[in-house]
Design a protein around this motif. Structure first.
Motif, PDB file in Angstrom:
ATOM      1  N   HIS A 156      49.269  36.433  29.863  1.00 27.30           N
ATOM      2  CA  HIS A 156      48.746  36.831  31.207  1.00 27.30           C
ATOM      3  C   HIS A 156      47.821  37.501  31.155  1.00 27.30           C
ATOM      4  O   HIS A 156      47.556  38.490  30.334  1.00 27.30           O
ATOM      5  N   ARG A 157      46.921  37.385  32.024  1.00 28.76           N
ATOM      6  CA  ARG A 157      45.413  38.052  32.121  1.00 28.76           C
ATOM      7  C   ARG A 157      45.778  39.290  32.286  1.00 28.76           C
ATOM      8  O   ARG A 157      46.606  39.978  33.201  1.00 28.76           O
ATOM      9  N   LEU A 158      45.133  40.287  31.682  1.00 33.70           N
ATOM     10  CA  LEU A 158      44.933  41.710  31.750  1.00 33.70           C
ATOM     11  C   LEU A 158      44.110  42.084  32.940  1.00 33.70           C
ATOM     12  O   LEU A 158      42.937  41.796  33.113  1.00 33.70           O
ATOM     13  N   ILE A 159      44.468  42.705  33.913  1.00 35.76           N
ATOM     14  CA  ILE A 159      43.810  43.337  35.412  1.00 35.76           C
ATOM     15  C   ILE A 159      43.726  44.773  35.192  1.00 35.76           C
ATOM     16  O   ILE A 159      44.674  45.329  34.892  1.00 35.76           O
ATOM     17  N   GLN A 160      42.432  44.991  34.569  1.00 26.72           N
ATOM     18  CA  GLN A 160      42.244  46.525  34.542  1.00 26.72           C
ATOM     19  C   GLN A 160      42.462  47.306  35.909  1.00 26.72           C
ATOM     20  O   GLN A 160      41.725  46.810  36.868  1.00 26.72           O
ATOM     21  N   GLN A 161      43.063  48.523  35.949  1.00 21.32           N
ATOM     22  CA  GLN A 161      43.415  48.978  37.011  1.00 21.32           C
ATOM     23  C   GLN A 161      42.580  50.367  36.772  1.00 21.32           C
ATOM     24  O   GLN A 161      42.606  51.171  35.825  1.00 21.32           O
TER      25      GLN A 161
END
Length: 143
Positions: free
Chosen positions: A123-128
């Motif tokens: 799953h794509r890493l979504i930077q927070q």
């Protein structure tokens, strides 16, 4: 039995004639990478299928994921009780690093093995942006 063993001598001679590492560009054509893979992506998910026949124990394969790469290590070993006549399925130990189209989460990886295929769901890493904060604006009256 390594089907490419006899090619080593040819390779050395041609490297001497054409220059060092002449065959480097043809490596994937002459001896395809193992395991063979198919990779599919959507906006937020990657499905990677690795062809690993004859696996009796899933602990014989190591899978490492870091940022936007996945590394597969193990051994493909098919040992039937009959005499080998023709060999097309590549065997032996492998170590393969695959670049992924985007960084992936290390906490959300699913891997299954069935019918000779290792299936890895990433799953794509979504930077927070944890540094994001609302700035208070102070209103100054005209004096």
């Amino acid at each position: 039995m390594d089907p490419f063993q006899n090619m080593q001598e040819w390779r050395k001679n041609l490297d001497r004639f054409f220059g060092e590492d002449f065959w480097g560009e043809f490596e994937g054509v002459l001896k395809p990478k193992i395991p063979q893979i198919n990779m599919y992506q959507s906006d937020n998910e990657i499905m990677l299928y690795a062809n690993i026949p004859g696996l009796d124990d899933v602990n014989q394969v190591d899978v490492y994921v870091f940022n936007a790469t996945i590394e597969l290590r193990g051994v493909i070993n098919i040992t039937p009780s009959h005499q080998l006549i023709q060999e097309e399925i590549l065997q032996g130990s492998f170590e393969r690093t695959i670049e992924l189209p985007y960084p992936v989460r290390s906490d959300k990886i699913n891997a299954t093995y069935q019918n000779g295929l290792l299936i890895i769901q990433l799953h794509r890493l979504i930077q927070q942006d944890t540094n994001k904060q609302r700035i208070h604006i102070q209103y100054l009256e005209n004096t």
